[in-house]
Design an enzyme around this catalytic site. Sequence first.
Site, PDB file in Angstrom:
ATOM      1  N   LEU A 102     -42.316  20.401   8.790  1.00 55.45           N
ATOM      2  CA  LEU A 102     -41.977  20.917  10.000  1.00 55.45           C
ATOM      3  C   LEU A 102     -41.366  22.429   9.681  1.00 55.45           C
ATOM      4  O   LEU A 102     -41.629  23.050  10.323  1.00 55.45           O
ATOM      5  CB  LEU A 102     -40.740  20.247  10.748  1.00 55.45           C
ATOM      6  CG  LEU A 102     -40.221  20.848  12.047  1.00 55.45           C
ATOM      7  CD1 LEU A 102     -41.383  21.132  12.929  1.00 55.45           C
ATOM      8  CD2 LEU A 102     -39.027  19.977  12.678  1.00 55.45           C
ATOM      9  N   TYR A 107     -31.422   4.971   9.596  1.00 54.76           N
ATOM     10  CA  TYR A 107     -32.092   6.331   9.751  1.00 54.76           C
ATOM     11  C   TYR A 107     -31.765   6.754  11.152  1.00 54.76           C
ATOM     12  O   TYR A 107     -31.024   7.891  11.226  1.00 54.76           O
ATOM     13  CB  TYR A 107     -33.589   6.497   9.554  1.00 54.76           C
ATOM     14  CG  TYR A 107     -34.173   7.705  10.205  1.00 54.76           C
ATOM     15  CD1 TYR A 107     -33.802   8.805   9.625  1.00 54.76           C
ATOM     16  CD2 TYR A 107     -35.090   7.696  11.271  1.00 54.76           C
ATOM     17  CE1 TYR A 107     -34.549   9.965   9.852  1.00 54.76           C
ATOM     18  CE2 TYR A 107     -35.485   8.852  11.519  1.00 54.76           C
ATOM     19  CZ  TYR A 107     -35.201  10.097  10.814  1.00 54.76           C
ATOM     20  OH  TYR A 107     -35.698  11.192  11.340  1.00 54.76           O
ATOM     21  N   LYS A 139     -29.103   9.932  12.198  1.00 59.77           N
ATOM     22  CA  LYS A 139     -29.467  11.302  12.782  1.00 59.77           C
ATOM     23  C   LYS A 139     -28.642  11.450  14.334  1.00 59.77           C
ATOM     24  O   LYS A 139     -28.142  12.506  14.595  1.00 59.77           O
ATOM     25  CB  LYS A 139     -30.938  11.074  13.311  1.00 59.77           C
ATOM     26  CG  LYS A 139     -31.789  11.268  12.207  1.00 59.77           C
ATOM     27  CD  LYS A 139     -31.655  12.574  11.557  1.00 59.77           C
ATOM     28  CE  LYS A 139     -32.333  13.603  12.164  1.00 59.77           C
ATOM     29  NZ  LYS A 139     -32.199  14.967  11.487  1.00 59.77           N
ATOM     30  N   GLY A 143     -40.701  22.095   3.806  1.00 64.83           N
ATOM     31  CA  GLY A 143     -41.129  20.726   4.340  1.00 64.83           C
ATOM     32  C   GLY A 143     -42.252  20.901   5.405  1.00 64.83           C
ATOM     33  O   GLY A 143     -42.318  22.130   5.831  1.00 64.83           O
ATOM     34  N   ASP A 175     -28.288  24.516  -1.990  1.00 63.97           N
ATOM     35  CA  ASP A 175     -28.013  23.139  -1.792  1.00 63.97           C
ATOM     36  C   ASP A 175     -27.190  23.177  -0.612  1.00 63.97           C
ATOM     37  O   ASP A 175     -26.028  23.560  -0.586  1.00 63.97           O
ATOM     38  CB  ASP A 175     -27.197  22.983  -3.148  1.00 63.97           C
ATOM     39  CG  ASP A 175     -26.735  21.372  -3.065  1.00 63.97           C
ATOM     40  OD1 ASP A 175     -27.045  20.780  -2.122  1.00 63.97           O
ATOM     41  OD2 ASP A 175     -26.198  20.925  -4.099  1.00 63.97           O
ATOM     42  N   ASP A 231     -36.622  10.513  17.822  1.00 66.46           N
ATOM     43  CA  ASP A 231     -36.607   9.499  19.019  1.00 66.46           C
ATOM     44  C   ASP A 231     -36.073   8.247  18.632  1.00 66.46           C
ATOM     45  O   ASP A 231     -35.690   7.452  19.365  1.00 66.46           O
ATOM     46  CB  ASP A 231     -38.349   9.300  19.415  1.00 66.46           C
ATOM     47  CG  ASP A 231     -38.898   8.933  18.178  1.00 66.46           C
ATOM     48  OD1 ASP A 231     -38.756   8.973  16.877  1.00 66.46           O
ATOM     49  OD2 ASP A 231     -40.202   8.399  18.440  1.00 66.46           O
TER      50      ASP A 231
END
Length: 298
Positions: free
Chosen positions: A12, A131, A135, A10, A43, A109
């Site tokens: 990052l 979301y 997180k 990905g 996985d 954030d």
Amino acid sequence: MRVLVTGASGLLGRAVVAEFKNSGHEVIGVAFSRAKGDLKKLDLEDHDSVAAFFEQENPDVVVHCAAERRPDVVEGNPDKAKKLNVQVPGRLADLANDYGSLLIYISTDYVFDGKNPPYDVRDRVHPLNTYGQSKYDGEVEVKGANSAAIILRVPILYGVTEYNGESAVNALIDSVKNGKESSMDHYAIRYPTNVADVARVIKDLSTKVREEKVFISGVLHFSAEKSYTKYEMCQVIAQALGTSLDHLKPISTEPTDAATTRPYNCQLSNRCLAGIGINTQSVEFSEWMQDWLSQDRA
């Protein structure tokens, strides 16, 4: 250091892999749907496979970048997102604790509601969408399983992409270039932060803990410090491309029909990170974008 990076295919993750490799460290990058090259397919939701992988690789540092990062996707399938954003971090934290590995968990954030910025690490969280909640729930799982883990909250990210849609910031290049009339958010405040800077911070934290033997744990924040609305980011891109922005209509009022509620201003304070001696400088968004687009990559 021997460093395991999840989500290494990905945006990052690739930057983190490159930063550690360029600094002479041994890196094991894992991915799943986009595993290619020297990345290993793993996985993360298969606990037995992950446990066996830990036993085989025995990393000094684990950087957990893998996540479902798209708020609208999380909103549409919260149960699926919970597996990757909540359960997986908890299991990784447990394994890192068992093997004595430093775990750095990447959070967001969006754990804040955006009403009282800037946010320090001890400020009360209040996610406005699924979301952000997922997180934060991942943070709770990590803390519960591994008190020595580091949780690094970061804002909206951009950088060297394989395709513009990899980043909500780089995706604006397409909005500027396609010429289609549409509305563009000119209300919410964002702090676009380059993944190369985040990767440097992650490497510096790892070095302090594993090589310099400085005890660092808990929540930290890292963010670029210049603010932009999405429309202002589009202005930067249009200027770099030398093109018109007349087809985009700036909307300066709070959205009322968005599929996912997003916070107004979640500016993260770098105070604690700077206080432990970590370089919190970041590349200026407009300068980076000018350079990126001048390389015929738009």
